[in-house]
Write a protein that holds these residues in place. Structure first.
Motif, PDB file in Angstrom:
ATOM      1  N   GLY A  35      17.443  12.661   7.429  1.00  0.00           N
ATOM      2  CA  GLY A  35      16.337  13.314   8.106  1.00  0.00           C
ATOM      3  C   GLY A  35      15.834  12.494   9.269  1.00  0.00           C
ATOM      4  N   PHE A  36      14.823  13.015   9.958  1.00  0.00           N
ATOM      5  CA  PHE A  36      14.185  12.305  11.065  1.00  0.00           C
ATOM      6  C   PHE A  36      13.037  11.482  10.499  1.00  0.00           C
ATOM      7  CE2 PHE A  36      15.297  16.003  14.162  1.00  0.00           C
ATOM      8  CZ  PHE A  36      16.625  15.630  14.109  1.00  0.00           C
ATOM      9  N   ILE A  37      13.036  10.198  10.798  1.00  0.00           N
ATOM     10  CA  ILE A  37      12.036   9.282  10.253  1.00  0.00           C
ATOM     11  C   ILE A  37      11.111   8.828  11.377  1.00  0.00           C
ATOM     12  CG2 ILE A  37      11.669   7.228   8.859  1.00  0.00           C
ATOM     13  CD1 ILE A  37      13.416   9.456   7.550  1.00  0.00           C
ATOM     14  N   ASP A  38       9.826   8.816  11.111  1.00  0.00           N
ATOM     15  CA  ASP A  38       8.847   8.413  12.111  1.00  0.00           C
ATOM     16  C   ASP A  38       9.021   6.949  12.489  1.00  0.00           C
ATOM     17  OD1 ASP A  38       6.391   9.695  13.424  1.00  0.00           O
ATOM     18  OD2 ASP A  38       5.628   7.736  12.816  1.00  0.00           O
ATOM     19  N   GLY A  39       8.433   6.569  13.606  1.00  0.00           N
ATOM     20  CA  GLY A  39       8.557   5.197  14.097  1.00  0.00           C
ATOM     21  C   GLY A  39       8.009   4.147  13.156  1.00  0.00           C
ATOM     22  N   ASP A  40       7.152   4.552  12.213  1.00  0.00           N
ATOM     23  CA  ASP A  40       6.606   3.573  11.261  1.00  0.00           C
ATOM     24  C   ASP A  40       7.571   3.251  10.131  1.00  0.00           C
ATOM     25  OD1 ASP A  40       6.546   5.882   9.738  1.00  0.00           O
ATOM     26  OD2 ASP A  40       4.375   5.874   9.427  1.00  0.00           O
ATOM     27  N   ARG A  41       8.745   3.910  10.115  1.00  0.00           N
ATOM     28  CA  ARG A  41       9.754   3.745   9.058  1.00  0.00           C
ATOM     29  C   ARG A  41       9.166   4.038   7.674  1.00  0.00           C
ATOM     30  NH1 ARG A  41      11.356   0.403  13.305  1.00  0.00           N
ATOM     31  NH2 ARG A  41      13.597   0.528  13.632  1.00  0.00           N
ATOM     32  N   ALA A  42       8.288   4.998   7.608  1.00  0.00           N
ATOM     33  CA  ALA A  42       7.662   5.357   6.336  1.00  0.00           C
ATOM     34  C   ALA A  42       7.609   6.876   6.154  1.00  0.00           C
ATOM     35  CB  ALA A  42       6.253   4.770   6.249  1.00  0.00           C
ATOM     36  N   ARG A  43       7.141   7.591   7.177  1.00  0.00           N
ATOM     37  CA  ARG A  43       6.964   9.034   7.075  1.00  0.00           C
ATOM     38  C   ARG A  43       8.254   9.761   7.466  1.00  0.00           C
ATOM     39  NH1 ARG A  43       2.802  12.471   6.727  1.00  0.00           N
ATOM     40  NH2 ARG A  43       1.365  10.714   6.834  1.00  0.00           N
ATOM     41  N   VAL A  44       8.588  10.781   6.671  1.00  0.00           N
ATOM     42  CA  VAL A  44       9.747  11.627   6.970  1.00  0.00           C
ATOM     43  C   VAL A  44       9.251  12.813   7.788  1.00  0.00           C
ATOM     44  CG1 VAL A  44      11.646  12.963   6.002  1.00  0.00           C
ATOM     45  CG2 VAL A  44      10.825  10.917   4.797  1.00  0.00           C
TER      46      VAL A  44
ATOM     47  N   ASP B  74       4.757  11.076   3.586  1.00  0.00           N
ATOM     48  CA  ASP B  74       4.653   9.631   3.815  1.00  0.00           C
ATOM     49  C   ASP B  74       5.310   8.902   2.646  1.00  0.00           C
ATOM     50  OD1 ASP B  74       4.031   7.112   4.707  1.00  0.00           O
ATOM     51  OD2 ASP B  74       1.908   7.219   4.161  1.00  0.00           O
ATOM     52  N   LEU B  75       6.625   9.013   2.574  1.00  0.00           N
ATOM     53  CA  LEU B  75       7.365   8.483   1.431  1.00  0.00           C
ATOM     54  C   LEU B  75       7.208   6.968   1.313  1.00  0.00           C
ATOM     55  CD1 LEU B  75       9.386   9.185  -0.847  1.00  0.00           C
ATOM     56  CD2 LEU B  75      11.234   8.756   0.787  1.00  0.00           C
ATOM     57  N   GLY B  76       7.399   6.260   2.426  1.00  0.00           N
ATOM     58  CA  GLY B  76       7.293   4.811   2.379  1.00  0.00           C
ATOM     59  C   GLY B  76       5.899   4.325   2.086  1.00  0.00           C
ATOM     60  N   GLY B  77       4.897   4.946   2.702  1.00  0.00           N
ATOM     61  CA  GLY B  77       3.517   4.516   2.481  1.00  0.00           C
ATOM     62  C   GLY B  77       3.061   4.721   1.052  1.00  0.00           C
ATOM     63  N   ARG B  78       3.360   5.884   0.499  1.00  0.00           N
ATOM     64  CA  ARG B  78       2.948   6.173  -0.876  1.00  0.00           C
ATOM     65  C   ARG B  78       3.647   5.259  -1.871  1.00  0.00           C
ATOM     66  NH1 ARG B  78       0.627  10.999  -2.431  1.00  0.00           N
ATOM     67  NH2 ARG B  78       2.080  11.127  -4.200  1.00  0.00           N
ATOM     68  N   LEU B  79       4.942   5.011  -1.658  1.00  0.00           N
ATOM     69  CA  LEU B  79       5.666   4.150  -2.597  1.00  0.00           C
ATOM     70  C   LEU B  79       5.272   2.684  -2.437  1.00  0.00           C
ATOM     71  CD1 LEU B  79       9.158   5.864  -2.517  1.00  0.00           C
ATOM     72  CD2 LEU B  79       7.699   5.567  -4.533  1.00  0.00           C
ATOM     73  N   THR B  80       4.909   2.267  -1.231  1.00  0.00           N
ATOM     74  CA  THR B  80       4.407   0.905  -1.047  1.00  0.00           C
ATOM     75  C   THR B  80       3.176   0.682  -1.909  1.00  0.00           C
ATOM     76  OG1 THR B  80       5.286   0.644   1.197  1.00  0.00           O
ATOM     77  CG2 THR B  80       3.374  -0.686   0.630  1.00  0.00           C
TER      78      THR B  80
ATOM     79  N   TRP C 205      10.590   0.656   2.965  1.00  0.00           N
ATOM     80  CA  TRP C 205      10.996   1.105   4.287  1.00  0.00           C
ATOM     81  C   TRP C 205      11.928   2.305   4.170  1.00  0.00           C
ATOM     82  CZ3 TRP C 205       8.831  -1.769   8.200  1.00  0.00           C
ATOM     83  CH2 TRP C 205       8.359  -3.045   7.859  1.00  0.00           C
ATOM     84  N   VAL C 206      11.835   3.221   5.123  1.00  0.00           N
ATOM     85  CA  VAL C 206      12.653   4.432   5.120  1.00  0.00           C
ATOM     86  C   VAL C 206      13.395   4.510   6.451  1.00  0.00           C
ATOM     87  CG1 VAL C 206      12.668   6.935   4.756  1.00  0.00           C
ATOM     88  CG2 VAL C 206      10.847   5.531   3.730  1.00  0.00           C
ATOM     89  N   GLU C 207      14.657   4.915   6.397  1.00  0.00           N
ATOM     90  CA  GLU C 207      15.450   5.062   7.618  1.00  0.00           C
ATOM     91  C   GLU C 207      16.407   6.236   7.470  1.00  0.00           C
ATOM     92  OE1 GLU C 207      16.032   5.282  10.704  1.00  0.00           O
ATOM     93  OE2 GLU C 207      15.792   3.132  11.110  1.00  0.00           O
ATOM     94  N   ASN C 208      16.757   6.830   8.584  1.00  0.00           N
ATOM     95  CA  ASN C 208      17.782   7.870   8.612  1.00  0.00           C
ATOM     96  C   ASN C 208      19.076   7.337   8.015  1.00  0.00           C
ATOM     97  OD1 ASN C 208      20.299   8.702  10.499  1.00  0.00           O
ATOM     98  ND2 ASN C 208      19.022  10.490  10.092  1.00  0.00           N
ATOM     99  N   ASP C 209      19.784   8.172   7.255  1.00  0.00           N
ATOM    100  CA  ASP C 209      20.951   7.703   6.517  1.00  0.00           C
ATOM    101  C   ASP C 209      22.080   7.203   7.411  1.00  0.00           C
ATOM    102  OD1 ASP C 209      21.382  10.320   7.405  1.00  0.00           O
ATOM    103  OD2 ASP C 209      22.475  10.940   5.618  1.00  0.00           O
TER     104      ASP C 209
END
Length: 326
Positions: free
Chosen positions: A75-84, A96-102, A110-114
């Motif tokens: 998917g497309f990941i925001d510049g914060d490497r957290a929100r999809v 906000d996958l990264g923020g919530r899991l942090t 951290w989240v990044e495009n595959d």
């Protein structure tokens, strides 16, 4: 945004590759994968995916302390490497996958495009490392990962950094227009590159040719043709199957020629499931690339990935351990 971990030698990171149907995971320390059992990816809600990550974190903690978690997501990941921002095949759009899991794990997540994650894995541990490519490039030279699977994806590393673009959408090479007014694409446009150079395109062409009455061992199958069937037929000498792979190579060569004009990569790494059949499409790919490249420009070196499905795990682990310098 999570706090950056130190990235010291010996640090352990939990890396996950969250696909549309399956999630792969490993604890990674000093570039070595300690694999965890894969699991089906939940598709009912974002919270279910969070729960899956938490369960993996519990398993990983039994193997030693962690300094961070890296999640590879289609998917497309925001510049914060957290929100999809967008995940067409997962219930994560706007989450906000990264923020919530942090917050839940008490660790930086951290989240990044595959495909970006896979490109970084190739850059740091695969065919694009400076040691593996000393004869054709350096660590500062641009390289492109072209992932040829169900669709067509790309990842670009320039001067030792991932090219992410202003909104995290750089590298979506599958949606370059290859054929004006061509086949409709799921993105809403027509003629996109992945409609001609992907596993899905290969199977579609096989079925079209069989429906038109082409002779082939594939016509003897009782079930609809799959990519595995086409590869098996090509290995058995089937003329149609080999012709289809040659056609695929032509389309790949045309697209890579366009990338070469814009990026001028010294190296192109071919990954994804279709790359396993490279013997059947590399000759036509190379010939097409040479024919469509200015004679004054050097051709990029073409190699196939040796990391396979490990590339996004290794890439995420390295990025997360270093606090995402890429």
């Amino acid at each position: 945004m999570p706090t950056s971990p130190a990235g010291r030698a010996g640090d352990a990171v939990l890396a996950l590759d969250i696909g549309g149907t399956k999630t792969a995971a490993a604890v990674v320390r000093d570039g070595v994968l300690d694999r965890l059992p894969s699991a089906p990816t939940p598709t009912d809600s974002a919270v279910s995916i969070e729960e899956l990550v938490v369960s993996y974190a519990v398993q990983a903690a039994e193997r030693g302390s962690l300094t961070g978690v890296g999640l590879s997501v289609a998917g497309f990941i925001d510049g914060d490497r957290a929100r999809v921002n967008l995940a067409p095949n997962l219930p994560l759009t706007g989450h906000d996958l990264g923020g919530r899991l942090t917050t839940r794990l008490g660790l930086p997540v951290w989240v990044e495009n595959d495909v970006n994650a896979a490109a970084w894995g190739e850059f740091r541990a695969g065919r694009a490392t400076s040691s593996a490519t000393s004869s054709v490039s350096s660590a500062a030279s641009p390289f492109v990962l072209v992932m040829v699977g169900t669709g067509l994806g790309g990842g670009v590393v320039v001067e030792g950094r991932l090219l992410r673009g202003g909104r995290g959408a750089a590298g979506e090479i599958g949606h370059l227009e290859l054929v004006e007014g061509g086949r409709p694409c799921g993105c809403g446009l027509r003629g996109c590159w992945e409609q001609y150079a992907s596993g899905t395109a290969l199977v579609r062409r096989a079925r079209e040719e069989l429906a038109a009455g082409r002779a082939s061992t594939l016509a003897e199958l009782s079930e609809p043709v799959t990519g595995h069937d086409v590869l098996k037929a090509a290995r058995g000498g089937d003329e149609l199957a080999r012709e289809l792979y040659a056609e695929l190579g032509v389309h790949l060569g045309r697209g890579i020629a366009m990338l070469s004009v814009v990026i001028d990569p010294s190296l192109v790494v071919l990954g994804g499931g279709v790359a396993a059949a490279s013997d059947f499409f590399l000759p036509s790919l190379q010939a097409t690339l040479a024919a469509r490249t200015d004679r004054a420009l050097p051709l990029p070196t073409l190699v196939c990935s040796t990391l396979g499905g490990d590339a996004p795990l290794l890439g995420m682990a390295d990025l997360a351990a270093a606090g995402f310098p890429g």
